[in-house]
Design a protein around this motif. Sequence first.
Motif, PDB file in Angstrom:
ATOM      1  N   UNK A  37       0.834  -1.210   0.000  1.00 58.76           N
ATOM      2  CA  UNK A  37       0.000   0.000   0.000  1.00 58.76           C
ATOM      3  C   UNK A  37       0.867   1.258   0.000  1.00 58.76           C
ATOM      4  N   UNK A  38       1.932   1.236   0.814  1.00 58.10           N
ATOM      5  CA  UNK A  38       2.821   2.401   0.870  1.00 58.10           C
ATOM      6  C   UNK A  38       3.512   2.631  -0.468  1.00 58.10           C
ATOM      7  N   UNK A  39       3.887   1.526  -1.136  1.00 61.32           N
ATOM      8  CA  UNK A  39       4.526   1.648  -2.446  1.00 61.32           C
ATOM      9  C   UNK A  39       3.553   2.249  -3.454  1.00 61.32           C
ATOM     10  N   UNK A  40       2.302   1.789  -3.410  1.00 58.24           N
ATOM     11  CA  UNK A  40       1.304   2.339  -4.318  1.00 58.24           C
ATOM     12  C   UNK A  40       1.106   3.837  -4.061  1.00 58.24           C
ATOM     13  N   UNK A  41       1.061   4.209  -2.771  1.00 59.57           N
ATOM     14  CA  UNK A  41       0.914   5.623  -2.424  1.00 59.57           C
ATOM     15  C   UNK A  41       2.115   6.426  -2.898  1.00 59.57           C
ATOM     16  N   UNK A  42       3.325   5.830  -2.746  1.00 59.64           N
ATOM     17  CA  UNK A  42       4.536   6.513  -3.200  1.00 59.64           C
ATOM     18  C   UNK A  42       4.530   6.689  -4.722  1.00 59.64           C
ATOM     19  N   UNK A  43       4.095   5.626  -5.436  1.00 59.59           N
ATOM     20  CA  UNK A  43       4.022   5.711  -6.903  1.00 59.59           C
ATOM     21  C   UNK A  43       3.026   6.786  -7.337  1.00 59.59           C
ATOM     22  N   UNK A  44       1.894   6.818  -6.617  1.00 59.66           N
ATOM     23  CA  UNK A  44       0.870   7.808  -6.958  1.00 59.66           C
ATOM     24  C   UNK A  44       1.381   9.221  -6.692  1.00 59.66           C
ATOM     25  N   UNK A  45       2.089   9.386  -5.544  1.00 58.73           N
ATOM     26  CA  UNK A  45       2.632  10.700  -5.212  1.00 58.73           C
ATOM     27  C   UNK A  45       3.684  11.130  -6.235  1.00 58.73           C
ATOM     28  N   UNK A  46       4.502  10.161  -6.653  1.00 59.59           N
ATOM     29  CA  UNK A  46       5.527  10.472  -7.656  1.00 59.59           C
ATOM     30  C   UNK A  46       4.883  10.866  -8.987  1.00 59.59           C
ATOM     31  N   UNK A  47       3.822  10.139  -9.356  1.00 59.41           N
ATOM     32  CA  UNK A  47       3.111  10.471 -10.593  1.00 59.41           C
ATOM     33  C   UNK A  47       2.508  11.876 -10.518  1.00 59.41           C
ATOM     34  N   UNK A  48       1.898  12.171  -9.355  1.00 61.72           N
ATOM     35  CA  UNK A  48       1.310  13.492  -9.173  1.00 61.72           C
ATOM     36  C   UNK A  48       2.380  14.582  -9.211  1.00 61.72           C
ATOM     37  N   UNK A  49       3.518  14.275  -8.590  1.00 60.74           N
ATOM     38  CA  UNK A  49       4.618  15.251  -8.620  1.00 60.74           C
ATOM     39  C   UNK A  49       5.088  15.494 -10.046  1.00 60.74           C
ATOM     40  N   UNK A  50       5.131  14.421 -10.852  1.00 61.63           N
ATOM     41  CA  UNK A  50       5.521  14.574 -12.252  1.00 61.63           C
ATOM     42  C   UNK A  50       4.520  15.421 -13.016  1.00 61.63           C
ATOM     43  N   UNK A  51       3.238  15.190 -12.720  1.00 60.40           N
ATOM     44  CA  UNK A  51       2.211  16.002 -13.384  1.00 60.40           C
ATOM     45  C   UNK A  51       2.358  17.477 -13.013  1.00 60.40           C
TER      46      UNK A  51
END
Length: 204
Positions: free
Chosen positions: A99-113
């Motif tokens: 779950x933490x990895x998914x949250x980290x991936x989502x945060x990274x994606x959002x940061x990229x956006x």
Amino acid sequence: EILIGLVGSEMCIRDRYYSEKSAESKQAADKAAELAGQKAEEARQLGLEASENAKSASESVINAEKAEKLSQSYALGDSGIREGEKKDNSKYYSEKSAESKQAADKAAELAGQKAEEARQLGLEASENAKSASESVTNAEKAQKLSQSYAIGNSGLRENEEKDNSKYYSEKSVESKQAADKAAELAGQKAEEAKQSGLEAVSYT
């Protein structure tokens, strides 16, 4: 008279013979009784040892069952022997790590956006000379926002110190370490249970 004397001598020899045989029989009987007593004591000791061995085997079986339960508790929880085991086991930590990895991936994606938005804002700012100052300001805000979602420490958002890509990534690593440690401990407990089971089998 001579004949009578010979008969009396023979009787003496006979009586002495029976007396010696009686003494030998008594010694043999005493020795047999002593040996029987020794064997009886040995049998009693063997009985006590057998009783202790049976008790030890029973305790080993109980210990093996407890070790198996403890291994289950640390591996999966749901054993009913530890308080809070539903959130303190290898499976739980592994799921939380995912779950933490998914949250980290989502945060990274959002940061990229957000970074892309900042880049677009920068391009628009350079193309629009009239709103150059405003565009620069927007670009700085977008950069700050990108920083906020990437690593926090921008002062733009509430709770950004715990709501950014870096934070979720670190928590993912911590969760993985905890899961690895819990899995290692579960393996040790399983090995202990296995050894206890082998000892129980050897006693029985």
